[in-house]
Structures are given as C-alpha cells and as structure tokens.
Scaffold this active site. Structure first.
Site, PDB file in Angstrom:
ATOM      1  CG  ASP A 245      -5.409   0.773  -1.427  1.00  0.00           C
ATOM      2  OD1 ASP A 245      -4.203   1.042  -1.598  1.00  0.00           O
ATOM      3  OD2 ASP A 245      -6.317   1.523  -1.801  1.00  0.00           O
TER       4      ASP A 245
ATOM      5  CG  HIS B 290     -10.560   2.494  -4.199  1.00  0.00           C
ATOM      6  ND1 HIS B 290     -10.340   1.434  -3.349  1.00  0.00           N
ATOM      7  CD2 HIS B 290      -9.383   3.158  -4.270  1.00  0.00           C
ATOM      8  CE1 HIS B 290      -9.094   1.475  -2.917  1.00  0.00           C
ATOM      9  NE2 HIS B 290      -8.488   2.509  -3.470  1.00  0.00           N
TER      10      HIS B 290
ATOM     11  CG  HIS C  12      -5.238   6.099   4.224  1.00  0.00           C
ATOM     12  ND1 HIS C  12      -5.956   7.207   3.872  1.00  0.00           N
ATOM     13  CD2 HIS C  12      -4.801   5.546   3.073  1.00  0.00           C
ATOM     14  CE1 HIS C  12      -5.966   7.305   2.575  1.00  0.00           C
ATOM     15  NE2 HIS C  12      -5.283   6.314   2.054  1.00  0.00           N
TER      16      HIS C  12
ATOM     17  CG  ASP D  80      -5.905   5.106  -5.420  1.00  0.00           C
ATOM     18  OD1 ASP D  80      -6.751   4.210  -5.306  1.00  0.00           O
ATOM     19  OD2 ASP D  80      -4.842   5.118  -4.792  1.00  0.00           O
TER      20      ASP D  80
ATOM     21  CD  GLU E  89      -2.454   4.101  -0.413  1.00  0.00           C
ATOM     22  OE1 GLU E  89      -2.749   4.787  -1.408  1.00  0.00           O
ATOM     23  OE2 GLU E  89      -2.813   4.395   0.748  1.00  0.00           O
TER      24      GLU E  89
ATOM     25  CG  HIS F 102      -1.437   3.325  -6.325  1.00  0.00           C
ATOM     26  ND1 HIS F 102      -0.342   3.970  -5.801  1.00  0.00           N
ATOM     27  CD2 HIS F 102      -2.475   3.656  -5.501  1.00  0.00           C
ATOM     28  CE1 HIS F 102      -0.710   4.634  -4.724  1.00  0.00           C
ATOM     29  NE2 HIS F 102      -1.989   4.457  -4.519  1.00  0.00           N
TER      30      HIS F 102
ATOM     31  CG  HIS G 235      -2.963   9.205  -3.797  1.00  0.00           C
ATOM     32  ND1 HIS G 235      -2.972   9.058  -2.429  1.00  0.00           N
ATOM     33  CD2 HIS G 235      -3.142   7.963  -4.297  1.00  0.00           C
ATOM     34  CE1 HIS G 235      -3.188   7.791  -2.113  1.00  0.00           C
ATOM     35  NE2 HIS G 235      -3.291   7.107  -3.225  1.00  0.00           N
TER      36      HIS G 235
ATOM     37  CE1 TYR H  45     -11.001   6.772  -3.503  1.00  0.00           C
ATOM     38  CE2 TYR H  45     -10.333   8.496  -5.018  1.00  0.00           C
ATOM     39  CZ  TYR H  45     -10.152   7.247  -4.485  1.00  0.00           C
ATOM     40  OH  TYR H  45      -9.119   6.462  -4.920  1.00  0.00           O
TER      41      TYR H  45
HETATM   42 FE   LIG Z   1      -3.711   5.021  -3.213  1.00  0.00          FE
HETATM   43 FE   LIG Z   2      -6.437   2.986  -3.456  1.00  0.00          FE
END
Ligand SMILES: [Fe+2]
Ligand SMILES: [Fe+2]
Ligand SMILES: Cc1cc2nc3c(=O)[nH]c(=O)nc-3n(C[C@H](O)[C@H](O)[C@H](O)COP(=O)(O)O)c2cc1C
Length: 391
Positions: A81, A222, A23, A162, A79, A77, A143, A189
């Site tokens: 990904d 990650h 992103h 994350d 999101e 989460h 986040h 990150y």
């Molecule tokens: Fe995220």
């Molecule tokens: Fe992520």
C-alpha cells in the site's frame, strides 16, 4: 490541491474513497495512502502510494516541483500500500536515490529486483537536504521488519509510517479539522494492526525521547495528520498497556437460538451490576469490529453451540484472529447450547486460556433449550463476570 503540512513539507498522497476491506479487515470509511514531499535545496519524497493511485500522487507532486527533480525516495515501509508505485515513481524520478533501512533494502531486492541506487540508513542516521535535516528511526516489527520513521528535525515533523494511522478517506488532512474525535478510528486501526506489538510500542515511546525526537506534528501513512501529537501518543501508551474499562464484550453464534438467549441473559446480569455491555452476533458483525471493541474491554464472553462435537467455524475464526493479536489483561468465559455430549464450551475455554485470558471455568452450557434454572444461572454468570471486572 496543495496540502502543506508545515514549511515546505507537503502531503502528496492519494485518497481511496472506496476501500472497504484492507487485508481482511473492514474499512467502512475507506483510507488514504499518505506520501510526503519535503522541498529544500534537495527534494525528498517519503513513501509512494498503492498501485493504481500513482497518477494521483504524481499530479500532486507535479503541482509543487518538477518530478524529475526529486533527489531521494525514502521507503519507510515495504508493504504494497506504500511501495506499490516504486517502479512507476523511479521511472519518473530519473535521478533519485532510494533510502531505506537494511531490512528494507533486502525487501526491495526480493520484491522489486532492486535496480536502483540505494542508501541504507540506521536509527540516528541523518540526511541533509540543505536547511532541513532528516533523521531516521528504525522501528522493526511496527508492524513489519523493514519499518522505519523519518523525522524532519528542524520542523519537528515525525513521518511515522503505519503507526498512529487510521483508515479514513477524507477531504481534511488534519485531525483537528475533522468534525468528530477520530481517536475511535485510530483505536480500531491499532487493535487490528498494532495490538500484537504492544510491548514494542511501549519501548518505542521511550526510545523516541532517547534519540531526541520531539514531534510537533505526527504524519502517519494512513488517514489524518496529528497536530496535537500528545493526543495520540498518550492513547498509544494506554492501549499498549492494555488499560481497560468496566466493559464486557459478548459475542456468539447460534443455530436455534439457545446460545443467543444465553448471551442476552448474561448481558442482563452484567448490566444489573453496572458494567457496560457490547453484544455481537458474530455472523452479522465483522471480526475486526468485534476485536476493536474488545481492545479496551476487561472481559470477553464467547458463545457457541456445539456442532459435531466442537465449536462453530465462525467462533473458531474469531478465536484464530484474536490469538494473533495477543490480547492481554482480560477475563474470558465460554458458553453455549448443546444437545448430548457438548464440546464447544470446552474448546472455547481452552482457546481463551491458551491465549492468556484469565478464564472463568468451566463456563456454562445449556442442554437443547433454556429452562427456568438455566435462565437464573445465565444471569448469575453475568453478575459474576461483572464482579470480577470490578475487583
Ligand atoms: Fe503496513
Ligand atoms: Fe499501510
Ligand atoms: C448439525 C448439528 C450438529 C450437532 N452436533 C452436536 C454435537 O456433536 N454434540 C452436541 O452435544 N450437540 C450437538 N448438536 C445439538 C446442538 O448443540 C443443540 O441443539 C444446541 O442447543 C444448539 O444451540 P443453539 O440453539 O444456540 O443453536 C448439534 C446440532 C445440529 C443441528
């Protein structure tokens, strides 16, 4: 293929070797999407992977258990990904229930027209898998609003979503197996994803103690897994307090070379005073690289020529990005070349000031081309910034 994190807890994620942009943020080393399978009398999977990587995850899960036997899919989460393979996963995990935070449930309704059985958990809620107990910790706005963490209590493994991650694609799964110190990647990150939430991170670090979470392993969503949690917890604390070193980041754009000469002369002044200088030609560097370097710098000098009464768009883009990251505890100064009425340096100074940087005013501008006096002034500006840094 089998990566045991600890005692029946497995990494079953996917490696994205080719990712170079996440992103809008530059990821030269790729990344991983980490999912964790927890095997006990009941079986839980924490998170899925990005769409397109489901087969890799399923292959890893199948190497450990029959996928139909998964009882719970925990969504830490939303999101994409991490949640991107929910639909595929729930087709295979025929009897599974989803576990998420209240906000996660709302998101699942909005995003996936949630048609699955769901159990909503809060901070402190527990789920017994047999011998293992999972405890949940909501971490709203770390986040995203829906974020939570999952803690395997007996094994002391904190699956942290994350937070504490890094964008690194690697064959290794553990941080201490890497051939170099990955905290630099973790800081990049952090700077690009978590910096705006620094005050919340400081609160979280306290809260973790309150709810009796004392991880021996931190397993992020990650990159690599931390076997020495104190390494990354200590770093997150420092970064969230905006601790900075005697370092200045100088970034500039230029049309005809005056602003870049100014940048180099400011650097000479600062180096003479013993301050570390990092220099970026904005058009040759990714903004995410520049803000990462800025994360632990005490000062920021930003240069732009005046173009049609204002600053360059590249400089404006960097400022827009930086504003969202809410930097704190920094000195800021603008500089640049101009021809007649100027405007860029004033705009930069105002922007830095509105973000809360401690600005050196009015900055410095040079008409068309450098003269001898301008050179001296630039070097002197570098020295002055350095002295402020060392105060
Ligand atoms: Fe995220
Ligand atoms: Fe992520
Ligand atoms: C397309 C263009 C637009 C410009 N607009 C302005 C302006 O509005 N106000 C001003 O003071 N100078 C303006 N200038 C002059 C430049 O700001 C000046 O040449 C400056 O020294 C360039 O710095 P640089 O060498 O770092 O590119 C303009 C120059 C160009 C080429």
């Amino acid at each position: 293929m089998n990566h045991e994190v600890k005692n029946g807890i497995y990494w079953v994620g996917a490696i994205d070797w080719d990712l170079r942009d996440f992103h809008g943020y530059s990821t030269p080393k790729g990344t991983t999407y980490n999912a964790y399978l927890i095997v006990d009398e009941k079986i839980a999977l924490v998170d899925t992977v990005r769409q397109g990587f489901f087969d890799e995850m399923l292959m890893r899960v199948s190497g450990i258990v029959e996928p139909e036997k998964v009882d719970y899919l925990i969504i830490d989460h939303l999101e994409k990904d991490h949640s991107g393979s929910i639909e595929d996963a729930m087709k295979v995990f025929k009897n599974a229930k989803i576990i998420s935070s209240e906000r996660g449930k709302k998101g699942l309704d909005e995003w996936y027209d949630n048609k699955w059985p769901i159990i909503v958990v809060k901070t402190g809620s527990t789920l017994s898998l047999g011998k293992k107990t999972l405890k949940f910790l909501e971490t709203p706005m770390l986040h995203w609003p829906d974020n939570m963490m999952t803690y395997a209590e007996e094994d002391r493994v904190l699956i942290s979503s994350d937070a504490f991650g890094q964008h690194i694609a690697s064959s290794q799964r553990f941080e201490n197996d890497m051939h170099y110190d990955i905290r630099e990647d973790a800081r990049t990150y952090y700077a690009n994803i978590l910096m705006p939430f620094a005050p919340l991170i400081l609160k979280l670090l306290d809260k973790v103690k309150d709810v009796n979470i004392q991880p021996e392993i931190i397993a992020p969503a990650h990159g690599l897994i931390w076997r020495s949690p104190e390494k990354i917890l200590e770093a997150y604390k420092r970064w969230s307090m905006f601790e900075s070193g005697p370092k200045i980041v100088i970034a500039y754009d230029t049309m005809w070379g005056t602003s870049s000469r100014m940048a180099r002369l400011i650097a000479i002044g600062a180096i003479d005073e013993g301050v570390e200088v990092r220099m970026y030609d904005i058009r040759k560097s990714h903004i995410s690289e520049i803000v990462s370097d800025l994360q632990d710098a005490r000062a920021f000098a930003l240069g732009s020529p005046t173009l049609n009464n204002g600053m360059f768009t590249s400089v404006g883009a960097l400022l827009t990005y930086l504003k969202g990251l809410k930097p704190k505890n920094k000195i800021g100064v603008g500089f640049g070349g101009y021809g007649w009425a100027g405007g860029a340096v004033k705009e930069i100074t105002e922007a830095l000031k509105s973000m809360g940087l401690d600005t050196i005013e009015p900055g410095f501008q040079v008409k068309y081309v450098m003269k001898k006096d301008d050179e001296k002034e630039c070097i002197d500006l570098g020295r002055r910034i350095a002295k402020r840094i060392k105060e």
